[in-house]
Design a protein around this motif. Structure first.
Motif, PDB file in Angstrom:
ATOM      1  N   LEU A 232      49.885  62.288  81.802  1.00  0.00           N
ATOM      2  CA  LEU A 232      49.600  62.051  80.356  1.00  0.00           C
ATOM      3  C   LEU A 232      49.475  61.137  79.264  1.00  0.00           C
ATOM      4  CD1 LEU A 232      47.580  64.402  78.899  1.00  0.00           C
ATOM      5  CD2 LEU A 232      49.027  65.122  77.497  1.00  0.00           C
ATOM      6  N   LEU A 233      50.669  60.331  79.617  1.00  0.00           N
ATOM      7  CA  LEU A 233      51.238  59.560  78.002  1.00  0.00           C
ATOM      8  C   LEU A 233      51.141  57.905  78.591  1.00  0.00           C
ATOM      9  CD1 LEU A 233      53.367  60.876  76.550  1.00  0.00           C
ATOM     10  CD2 LEU A 233      52.141  61.081  75.349  1.00  0.00           C
ATOM     11  N   GLU A 234      50.512  57.976  80.108  1.00  0.00           N
ATOM     12  CA  GLU A 234      50.203  56.925  80.590  1.00  0.00           C
ATOM     13  C   GLU A 234      48.803  56.360  81.329  1.00  0.00           C
ATOM     14  OE1 GLU A 234      51.636  56.368  85.213  1.00  0.00           O
ATOM     15  OE2 GLU A 234      52.968  57.476  84.080  1.00  0.00           O
TER      16      GLU A 234
ATOM     17  N   PHE B  84      44.714  60.071  75.940  1.00  0.00           N
ATOM     18  CA  PHE B  84      45.406  58.595  75.977  1.00  0.00           C
ATOM     19  C   PHE B  84      44.531  57.296  75.412  1.00  0.00           C
ATOM     20  CE2 PHE B  84      46.269  54.450  77.998  1.00  0.00           C
ATOM     21  CZ  PHE B  84      47.588  54.322  77.403  1.00  0.00           C
ATOM     22  N   ARG B  85      43.549  57.691  75.439  1.00  0.00           N
ATOM     23  CA  ARG B  85      42.451  56.518  75.316  1.00  0.00           C
ATOM     24  C   ARG B  85      42.164  56.285  73.808  1.00  0.00           C
ATOM     25  NH1 ARG B  85      38.701  58.645  76.973  1.00  0.00           N
ATOM     26  NH2 ARG B  85      37.357  59.675  75.257  1.00  0.00           N
ATOM     27  N   ASP B  86      42.264  57.812  73.302  1.00  0.00           N
ATOM     28  CA  ASP B  86      42.896  57.741  71.504  1.00  0.00           C
ATOM     29  C   ASP B  86      44.196  57.421  70.930  1.00  0.00           C
ATOM     30  OD1 ASP B  86      41.204  59.678  69.086  1.00  0.00           O
ATOM     31  OD2 ASP B  86      43.873  59.784  69.220  1.00  0.00           O
ATOM     32  N   ARG B  87      44.956  57.849  71.352  1.00  0.00           N
ATOM     33  CA  ARG B  87      46.357  57.389  71.106  1.00  0.00           C
ATOM     34  C   ARG B  87      46.594  55.762  71.479  1.00  0.00           C
ATOM     35  NH1 ARG B  87      51.502  56.688  71.374  1.00  0.00           N
ATOM     36  NH2 ARG B  87      53.016  58.338  70.398  1.00  0.00           N
ATOM     37  N   LEU B  88      45.764  55.245  72.698  1.00  0.00           N
ATOM     38  CA  LEU B  88      46.530  54.386  72.446  1.00  0.00           C
ATOM     39  C   LEU B  88      45.984  53.320  70.817  1.00  0.00           C
ATOM     40  CD1 LEU B  88      46.946  51.425  73.918  1.00  0.00           C
ATOM     41  CD2 LEU B  88      44.894  51.986  75.135  1.00  0.00           C
ATOM     42  N   SER B  89      44.399  53.702  70.700  1.00  0.00           N
ATOM     43  CA  SER B  89      43.305  53.018  70.034  1.00  0.00           C
ATOM     44  C   SER B  89      43.945  53.263  68.439  1.00  0.00           C
ATOM     45  CB  SER B  89      41.901  54.104  69.962  1.00  0.00           C
ATOM     46  OG  SER B  89      42.240  55.127  69.147  1.00  0.00           O
ATOM     47  N   GLN B  90      45.384  54.515  68.158  1.00  0.00           N
ATOM     48  CA  GLN B  90      46.311  54.365  66.904  1.00  0.00           C
ATOM     49  C   GLN B  90      46.892  53.279  66.465  1.00  0.00           C
ATOM     50  OE1 GLN B  90      45.213  56.449  64.292  1.00  0.00           O
ATOM     51  NE2 GLN B  90      43.036  56.786  65.567  1.00  0.00           N
ATOM     52  N   THR B  91      47.185  53.104  68.043  1.00  0.00           N
ATOM     53  CA  THR B  91      48.614  51.812  68.191  1.00  0.00           C
ATOM     54  C   THR B  91      47.921  50.191  67.264  1.00  0.00           C
ATOM     55  OG1 THR B  91      47.869  50.746  69.928  1.00  0.00           O
ATOM     56  CG2 THR B  91      49.388  52.863  70.057  1.00  0.00           C
ATOM     57  N   ALA B  92      46.854  50.310  66.833  1.00  0.00           N
ATOM     58  CA  ALA B  92      46.854  49.504  65.994  1.00  0.00           C
ATOM     59  C   ALA B  92      46.743  49.028  64.289  1.00  0.00           C
ATOM     60  CB  ALA B  92      45.014  48.973  65.922  1.00  0.00           C
ATOM     61  N   GLN B  93      47.443  50.724  64.289  1.00  0.00           N
ATOM     62  CA  GLN B  93      47.795  50.962  62.830  1.00  0.00           C
ATOM     63  C   GLN B  93      49.137  51.150  62.670  1.00  0.00           C
ATOM     64  OE1 GLN B  93      45.274  53.863  60.953  1.00  0.00           O
ATOM     65  NE2 GLN B  93      43.157  53.493  62.828  1.00  0.00           N
TER      66      GLN B  93
ATOM     67  N   PRO C  45      49.535  61.946  66.209  1.00  0.00           N
ATOM     68  CA  PRO C  45      48.883  63.532  66.131  1.00  0.00           C
ATOM     69  C   PRO C  45      47.802  63.194  67.339  1.00  0.00           C
ATOM     70  CG  PRO C  45      49.632  62.588  64.079  1.00  0.00           C
ATOM     71  CD  PRO C  45      49.761  61.907  65.068  1.00  0.00           C
ATOM     72  N   LEU C  46      48.742  63.838  69.244  1.00  0.00           N
ATOM     73  CA  LEU C  46      47.721  63.601  69.744  1.00  0.00           C
ATOM     74  C   LEU C  46      46.457  64.404  69.836  1.00  0.00           C
ATOM     75  CD1 LEU C  46      49.665  64.186  72.704  1.00  0.00           C
ATOM     76  CD2 LEU C  46      49.322  62.363  72.003  1.00  0.00           C
ATOM     77  N   VAL C  47      45.067  64.163  70.341  1.00  0.00           N
ATOM     78  CA  VAL C  47      43.936  64.220  69.961  1.00  0.00           C
ATOM     79  C   VAL C  47      43.170  64.577  72.033  1.00  0.00           C
ATOM     80  CG1 VAL C  47      41.666  64.218  69.286  1.00  0.00           C
ATOM     81  CG2 VAL C  47      43.402  63.854  67.959  1.00  0.00           C
ATOM     82  N   THR C  48      42.139  65.728  71.138  1.00  0.00           N
ATOM     83  CA  THR C  48      41.852  65.597  73.376  1.00  0.00           C
ATOM     84  C   THR C  48      40.452  66.722  72.548  1.00  0.00           C
ATOM     85  OG1 THR C  48      42.496  66.814  75.208  1.00  0.00           O
ATOM     86  CG2 THR C  48      43.441  68.648  73.634  1.00  0.00           C
ATOM     87  N   SER C  49      40.124  67.222  73.928  1.00  0.00           N
ATOM     88  CA  SER C  49      39.062  67.893  73.692  1.00  0.00           C
ATOM     89  C   SER C  49      39.186  69.028  74.464  1.00  0.00           C
ATOM     90  CB  SER C  49      37.684  67.027  74.252  1.00  0.00           C
ATOM     91  OG  SER C  49      38.213  66.687  75.529  1.00  0.00           O
ATOM     92  N   LEU C  50      38.233  70.703  74.041  1.00  0.00           N
ATOM     93  CA  LEU C  50      38.180  71.589  75.130  1.00  0.00           C
ATOM     94  C   LEU C  50      37.469  71.355  75.858  1.00  0.00           C
ATOM     95  CD1 LEU C  50      37.813  74.369  71.869  1.00  0.00           C
ATOM     96  CD2 LEU C  50      40.068  73.619  73.437  1.00  0.00           C
ATOM     97  N   PRO C  51      38.137  71.632  77.675  1.00  0.00           N
ATOM     98  CA  PRO C  51      37.472  71.736  78.792  1.00  0.00           C
ATOM     99  C   PRO C  51      36.628  73.040  78.094  1.00  0.00           C
ATOM    100  CG  PRO C  51      39.951  72.044  78.766  1.00  0.00           C
ATOM    101  CD  PRO C  51      39.572  71.822  77.208  1.00  0.00           C
ATOM    102  N   ASN C  52      35.399  73.162  79.450  1.00  0.00           N
ATOM    103  CA  ASN C  52      34.537  74.384  79.850  1.00  0.00           C
ATOM    104  C   ASN C  52      35.658  75.894  80.128  1.00  0.00           C
ATOM    105  OD1 ASN C  52      32.412  73.206  78.491  1.00  0.00           O
ATOM    106  ND2 ASN C  52      32.050  71.979  80.530  1.00  0.00           N
ATOM    107  N   PHE C  53      34.864  76.591  79.343  1.00  0.00           N
ATOM    108  CA  PHE C  53      35.513  77.902  79.952  1.00  0.00           C
ATOM    109  C   PHE C  53      35.081  79.528  79.932  1.00  0.00           C
ATOM    110  CE2 PHE C  53      39.587  75.432  78.969  1.00  0.00           C
ATOM    111  CZ  PHE C  53      40.695  76.135  80.163  1.00  0.00           C
ATOM    112  N   SER C  54      35.353  80.135  80.191  1.00  0.00           N
ATOM    113  CA  SER C  54      34.506  81.608  80.494  1.00  0.00           C
ATOM    114  C   SER C  54      34.217  82.264  78.625  1.00  0.00           C
ATOM    115  CB  SER C  54      35.046  82.824  81.303  1.00  0.00           C
ATOM    116  OG  SER C  54      36.192  83.117  80.800  1.00  0.00           O
ATOM    117  N   SER C  55      33.974  83.099  78.505  1.00  0.00           N
ATOM    118  CA  SER C  55      33.702  83.230  77.520  1.00  0.00           C
ATOM    119  C   SER C  55      34.999  84.305  76.732  1.00  0.00           C
ATOM    120  CB  SER C  55      32.812  84.651  77.193  1.00  0.00           C
ATOM    121  OG  SER C  55      32.325  84.849  77.249  1.00  0.00           O
ATOM    122  N   THR C  56      35.707  84.662  77.125  1.00  0.00           N
ATOM    123  CA  THR C  56      36.883  85.618  76.940  1.00  0.00           C
ATOM    124  C   THR C  56      37.871  85.304  77.356  1.00  0.00           C
ATOM    125  OG1 THR C  56      35.774  87.623  77.919  1.00  0.00           O
ATOM    126  CG2 THR C  56      38.113  88.121  78.004  1.00  0.00           C
ATOM    127  N   TRP C  57      38.820  85.414  76.341  1.00  0.00           N
ATOM    128  CA  TRP C  57      40.385  84.404  76.079  1.00  0.00           C
ATOM    129  C   TRP C  57      40.808  85.598  75.486  1.00  0.00           C
ATOM    130  CZ3 TRP C  57      40.875  78.425  74.316  1.00  0.00           C
ATOM    131  CH2 TRP C  57      39.577  78.028  75.081  1.00  0.00           C
TER     132      TRP C  57
END
Length: 541
Positions: A150-152, A208-217, A225-237
């Motif tokens: 995930l980190l490469e 990885f894309r978001d973490r790479l963009s933060q390295t400039a700072q 702090p890692l960032v991601t998005s939520l995959p698509n799941f059924s309604s019941t968790w």
């Protein structure tokens, strides 16, 4: 059977501590190894930070209680909840500092509060808060290898040399960069999900894309702090969490099903070191039962990389938070045929065996690969995806693998599942004050009576054989439920174990009733599935 214990445990003997929070990975300077910071809450209420290899993430569940470096699997803070989430895409990202409940009640320190969470609002005005690191643990990294991948950049391009769909078959060829030993069927299926489910791939790529963009700072080795998005799941968790006021903090995502089916019904994979195997069996003498071997895996918490010439040691299985409903035929192929002959062995005297459990300690390392380490690498294994959910602590995960293999290899039989809880109050039917579960698998051949496999959940490793039975369903006055009730109430002893006399009497009162037992062995789950198939086939003739 295996145990995992963390080395260099920094708490008092017998003290119970709770895994309260996790912080995003950072890379130490000497061995260039990725580390994760875990925040534990002590019995005194004090917080203590401990650094571990990033590869331990799949094993770290918030709210889990630890003692002497080992998790107490039946003890965790929080309650179980069933959530109805209609549209996970409405989730918004927020730092923990901007969520008053986390800032005021649950966490301390600027670094902890910098971690991201997803926020979802329910119709009943309850705010659901899911830490991003828990989403990454549950959805993206089922083992150590994927955690480091995930980190490469371009991880899948490095480990997969062929990725092609022909008709309804997916063909995956893996490179030498991934050890052959870790390519279990469930891991390959998860990789296919990450490759062909766009919402999962977007979640993976964003880390990885978001973490790479933060390295400039800052710099690449810092804890960002890692960032991601939520995959698509059924309604019941199904989750475990803490409800404070109108805010539910999700500590562990226990089960949820993807909403998108994959565009294939067969998956065939290979690796340069996978070989075809042909067996020629010879009659073997019966051996006495050997004592159970239990391995304690001591995970080194140091940053030094592991020794890599040998294949990773297999750690105990982890359950999957993703519950796959899609039924896909998986096949492992190879290029070289090898002839194995099972040698005849002499029967050994039972007195030569110690009936006690043998405990062996094995120091292992969950850091990234390297060549200067002192301890061998280790990897978590994963149970096969089933058409139903079998909880990790039900003790049915290995049996589920065996049945899944049986179903994949024998297309002449149809397999259906049912998992139930005991409602009787006996010594055997309780495990840690909870009802013991059991699986009832129906095998149906065309033109023959069905056959059933009855397997008890054994999280306590209780020794009891699998029961395989059949009767003339349709031609008998009995129903399956009535036969099953007679088996459980008459043939099963209150303290566990089978009584043959009551089962023999059922042959006289139930038309077509017959049964046999299959003992548990230390063989691979594939061999177990094959033994169950042959036993069932021999029972119905």
């Amino acid at each position: 059977m295996g145990i995992v214990r963390l080395s260099d445990w920094q708490f008092d003997p017998r003290e119970k501590v709770t895994l309260w929070w996790l912080r995003s990975p950072w890379r130490e300077s000497i061995h260039r190894q990725w580390r994760i910071t875990a925040v534990f809450k002590r019995e005194s209420g004090e917080f203590k930070e401990v650094d571990f290899p990033w590869g331990l993430l799949p094993w770290l569940k918030l709210g889990q209680i630890f003692q002497d470096g080992q998790p107490i699997w039946n003890e965790a803070v929080g309650d179980n909840f069933e959530l109805k989430i209609g549209n996970a895409s409405t989730a918004t990202l927020s730092t923990s500092a901007n969520i008053p409940t986390l800032a005021n009640y649950l966490l301390q320190g600027r670094n902890n509060l910098a971690e991201y969470c997803f926020k979802l609002q329910t119709q009943k005005q309850v705010t659901i808060v899911i830490p991003v690191l828990e989403c990454i643990r549950a959805f993206l990294v089922p083992n150590k290898s994927l955690a480091f991948g995930l980190l490469e950049p371009n991880y899948f391009e490095r480990i997969v040399t062929r990725n092609e769909i022909t008709g309804l078959k997916l063909l995956l060829d893996f490179s030498e960069d991934v050890p052959k030993k870790i390519l279990s069927r469930p891991l390959v299926f998860r990789i296919a999900r990450l490759l062909y489910d766009s919402s999962f791939r977007a979640a993976w790529d964003r880390v990885f894309r978001d973490r790479l963009s933060q390295t400039a700072q800052t710099n690449w080795n810092a804890s960002i702090p890692l960032v991601t998005s939520l995959p698509n799941f059924s309604s019941t968790w199904h989750v475990r969490g803490m409800l404070t006021g109108q805010v539910l903090l999700v500590q562990q995502i226990m089960e949820v099903s993807p909403s998108q089916s994959l565009p294939f019904t067969e998956l065939e994979f290979t690796h340069p070191r996978i070989k075809k195997r042909e067996y020629v069996e010879q009659q073997s003498a019966k051996q006495q039962r050997r004592p159970k071997k239990e391995t304690k895996h001591i995970i080194e918490s140091e940053a030094e990389p592991p020794d890599v010439p040998n294949a990773p040691k297999s750690l105990p299985k982890l359950g999957s938070s993703i519950i796959e409903k899609q039924k896909v035929k998986l096949k492992k192929t190879g290029t070289i045929s090898i002839l194995f002959i099972k040698q005849v062995t002499d029967t050994e005297d039972a007195e030569n065996y110690n009936t006690e459990r043998l405990l062996k300690s094995q120091a292992v390392n969950l850091s990234d690969k390297g060549r200067s380490g002192r301890t061998p690498a280790a990897e978590f294994t994963q149970r096969l995806p089933l058409d139903i959910f079998v909880a990790l602590d039900d003790g049915l995960d290995e049996f589920g693998e065996a049945i899944r293999f049986l179903n994949e290899m024998h297309w002449d039989v149809t397999t259906t599942w049912d998992v139930r809880e005991f409602n009787q109050e006996t010594l055997f039917t309780k495990v840690a004050e909870r009802p013991r579960k059991y699986a009832l698998v129906t095998l149906q051949w065309q033109g023959k009576y069905p056959c059933w496999i009855l397997e008890f959940g054994r999280p306590d490793s209780f020794s009891i054989s699998t029961l395989i039975f059949t009767f003339a369903l349709g031609d008998s006055n009995e129903t399956l439920e009535s036969v099953l009730d007679k088996i459980l109430t008459q043939g099963l002893q209150p303290g566990g174990g089978w009584s043959s006399k009551p089962l023999e009497k059922l042959k006289e009162s139930i038309r077509g009733f017959n049964y046999r037992w299959a003992k548990h062995t230390n063989s691979f789950t594939e061999e177990w599935g094959e033994r169950l198939y042959k036993n069932a086939q021999g029972l119905i003739g």
